[in-house]
Scaffold this active site. Sequence first.
Site, PDB file in Angstrom:
ATOM      1  N   ASP A 118       7.051  -9.384 -50.002  1.00 14.35           N
ATOM      2  CA  ASP A 118       7.310  -9.468 -48.606  1.00 14.35           C
ATOM      3  C   ASP A 118       7.398  -8.197 -48.019  1.00 14.35           C
ATOM      4  O   ASP A 118       8.060  -7.172 -48.356  1.00 14.35           O
ATOM      5  CB  ASP A 118       8.682  -9.981 -48.489  1.00 14.35           C
ATOM      6  CG  ASP A 118       9.623 -10.175 -47.007  1.00 14.35           C
ATOM      7  OD1 ASP A 118       9.130 -11.341 -46.668  1.00 14.35           O
ATOM      8  OD2 ASP A 118       9.732  -8.994 -46.421  1.00 14.35           O
ATOM      9  N   HIS A 171       9.161 -11.145 -36.596  1.00 10.36           N
ATOM     10  CA  HIS A 171      10.102 -10.135 -37.102  1.00 10.36           C
ATOM     11  C   HIS A 171      11.484 -10.401 -36.592  1.00 10.36           C
ATOM     12  O   HIS A 171      12.445 -10.621 -37.218  1.00 10.36           O
ATOM     13  CB  HIS A 171       9.556  -8.983 -37.024  1.00 10.36           C
ATOM     14  CG  HIS A 171      10.335  -8.121 -38.346  1.00 10.36           C
ATOM     15  ND1 HIS A 171       9.457  -7.067 -38.868  1.00 10.36           N
ATOM     16  CD2 HIS A 171      11.458  -8.353 -39.110  1.00 10.36           C
ATOM     17  CE1 HIS A 171      10.125  -6.714 -39.918  1.00 10.36           C
ATOM     18  NE2 HIS A 171      11.469  -7.189 -39.935  1.00 10.36           N
TER      19      HIS A 171
HETATM   20  P1  NAD Z   1      18.430  -5.597 -50.891  1.00 14.59           P
HETATM   21  O1  NAD Z   1      19.852  -6.468 -50.705  1.00 14.59           O
HETATM   22  O2  NAD Z   1      17.436  -6.193 -51.604  1.00 14.59           O
HETATM   23  O3  NAD Z   1      19.160  -4.300 -51.490  1.00 14.59           O
HETATM   24  C1  NAD Z   1      18.396  -3.338 -51.900  1.00 14.59           C
HETATM   25  C2  NAD Z   1      19.153  -2.216 -52.608  1.00 14.59           C
HETATM   26  O4  NAD Z   1      19.668  -2.781 -53.693  1.00 14.59           O
HETATM   27  C3  NAD Z   1      18.377  -1.009 -52.815  1.00 14.59           C
HETATM   28  O5  NAD Z   1      19.177   0.032 -52.646  1.00 14.59           O
HETATM   29  C4  NAD Z   1      18.184  -1.249 -54.436  1.00 14.59           C
HETATM   30  O6  NAD Z   1      18.097  -0.043 -54.864  1.00 14.59           O
HETATM   31  C5  NAD Z   1      19.351  -1.831 -55.054  1.00 14.59           C
HETATM   32  N1  NAD Z   1      19.103  -2.956 -55.910  1.00 14.59           N
HETATM   33  C6  NAD Z   1      18.033  -3.738 -56.225  1.00 14.59           C
HETATM   34  N2  NAD Z   1      18.114  -4.267 -57.344  1.00 14.59           N
HETATM   35  C7  NAD Z   1      19.365  -3.537 -58.111  1.00 14.59           C
HETATM   36  C8  NAD Z   1      19.761  -4.050 -59.354  1.00 14.59           C
HETATM   37  N3  NAD Z   1      19.466  -4.777 -60.096  1.00 14.59           N
HETATM   38  N4  NAD Z   1      21.031  -3.146 -59.509  1.00 14.59           N
HETATM   39  C9  NAD Z   1      21.687  -2.241 -58.732  1.00 14.59           C
HETATM   40  N5  NAD Z   1      20.816  -1.997 -57.405  1.00 14.59           N
HETATM   41  C10 NAD Z   1      19.899  -2.910 -57.027  1.00 14.59           C
HETATM   42  O7  NAD Z   1      18.225  -5.020 -49.387  1.00 14.59           O
HETATM   43  P2  NAD Z   1      16.699  -5.164 -48.452  1.00 14.59           P
HETATM   44  O8  NAD Z   1      15.640  -4.150 -49.025  1.00 14.59           O
HETATM   45  O9  NAD Z   1      17.129  -4.845 -47.259  1.00 14.59           O
HETATM   46  O10 NAD Z   1      16.232  -6.498 -48.418  1.00 14.59           O
HETATM   47  C11 NAD Z   1      15.093  -7.147 -49.209  1.00 14.59           C
HETATM   48  C12 NAD Z   1      13.958  -7.262 -48.749  1.00 14.59           C
HETATM   49  O11 NAD Z   1      14.430  -8.239 -47.497  1.00 14.59           O
HETATM   50  C13 NAD Z   1      13.316  -6.020 -47.965  1.00 14.59           C
HETATM   51  O12 NAD Z   1      12.681  -4.982 -48.797  1.00 14.59           O
HETATM   52  C14 NAD Z   1      12.251  -6.590 -46.864  1.00 14.59           C
HETATM   53  O13 NAD Z   1      11.045  -7.273 -47.635  1.00 14.59           O
HETATM   54  C15 NAD Z   1      13.362  -7.990 -46.158  1.00 14.59           C
HETATM   55  N6  NAD Z   1      14.036  -7.410 -45.239  1.00 14.59           N
HETATM   56  C16 NAD Z   1      13.590  -8.079 -44.221  1.00 14.59           C
HETATM   57  C17 NAD Z   1      14.257  -7.769 -42.891  1.00 14.59           C
HETATM   58  C18 NAD Z   1      14.091  -8.851 -41.845  1.00 14.59           C
HETATM   59  O14 NAD Z   1      14.747  -8.332 -40.519  1.00 14.59           O
HETATM   60  N7  NAD Z   1      13.295  -9.751 -41.801  1.00 14.59           N
HETATM   61  C19 NAD Z   1      15.350  -6.740 -42.638  1.00 14.59           C
HETATM   62  C20 NAD Z   1      15.702  -6.313 -44.052  1.00 14.59           C
HETATM   63  C21 NAD Z   1      15.024  -6.535 -45.131  1.00 14.59           C
END
Ligand code: NAD
Length: 280
Positions: free
Chosen positions: A49, A112
């Site tokens: 993604d 988006h």
């Molecule tokens: P997320 O909830 O995936 O959190 C990411 C955080 O969690 C990072 O700091 C990472 O280090 C930590 N993490 C991941 N796996 C872990 C584990 N096993 N143990 C401990 N910590 C862990 O947040 P995100 O990145 O914002 O969301 C995921 C994806 O969603 C994004 O990468 C993106 O592709 C998408 N996204 C979309 C929008 C949108 O507006 N459509 C907005 C934000 C994110």
Amino acid sequence: MKTPANQPSRMLNTGDSIPQLGIGVFKVDDDECERVVLEALEVGYRHIDTAMIYRNEAAVGRAIAHSGIPREELFVTTKLWNADQGADATAGGLATSLELLGLEYVDLYLIHWPAPLRDVYVETWLALEELYATGVTKAIGVSNFEPAHLERILEAGSVVPAINQVELHPAFQQRTLRAFQEPLGILTEAWGPLGQGKYDLAEIAGLGEIAQAHGKSIQQVVLRWHLQEGVIVFPKTVRKQRMIENLSVFDWELSDEEMVLMKSMDADRRVGTHPEDGNW
Ligand code: NAD
């Protein structure tokens, strides 16, 4: 076949399937992103993604090219940025993304944000429908749409979005939105599935106990919960060990009682931008 045999998938309203767990690359710099995506593909992820605004589509494309994995075994999503919305600009937005990705098509293209102050998301949706008809994207959907935004595109358009990607995690479960969209055949994708690390999951009463009972991490319990809820997730991590941890959620289950307990953890706790305010 886009989903490896041991992984769960969901069926989109297009008839194609989407691997239910992928890797998200928000805030992964272009120079690090190639390594991250290559490692994710190596350990078994087949769903990526990204978005134009993440400025890492070129790195995602390089990783895909270097992986040697056949295109048809991958599910790639990207998103149209607000500034590229509108009847005239939308096709150019996807063309630029495809060029950066080095791909002939994406599997899913999303608006988006509704960006209601710009108020061009309805015509943008109609432009997405035209792109879908040409095959440059195999499915179309939206992100951060509230029921009122969905109602307008459903009224004006002739294609039902395959996906609405929204903020969703244990303290913010989006029950009202999901009850609206899922009966229409719109699947829910969770962004920030782990709360983006903006609150400590361990502080939610009961989560630590569930994790302990299964011998899993709290993050694994939360990802397993998303899967059993039917939600599609792509947690972000740049660390290979965590990629493996996050993917190790297919061969065990939360009980009905645990699912009920987790449902009660909803606290209307939004950690990101409200869709009405995402007008950049
Ligand atoms: P997320 O909830 O995936 O959190 C990411 C955080 O969690 C990072 O700091 C990472 O280090 C930590 N993490 C991941 N796996 C872990 C584990 N096993 N143990 C401990 N910590 C862990 O947040 P995100 O990145 O914002 O969301 C995921 C994806 O969603 C994004 O990468 C993106 O592709 C998408 N996204 C979309 C929008 C949108 O507006 N459509 C907005 C934000 C994110």
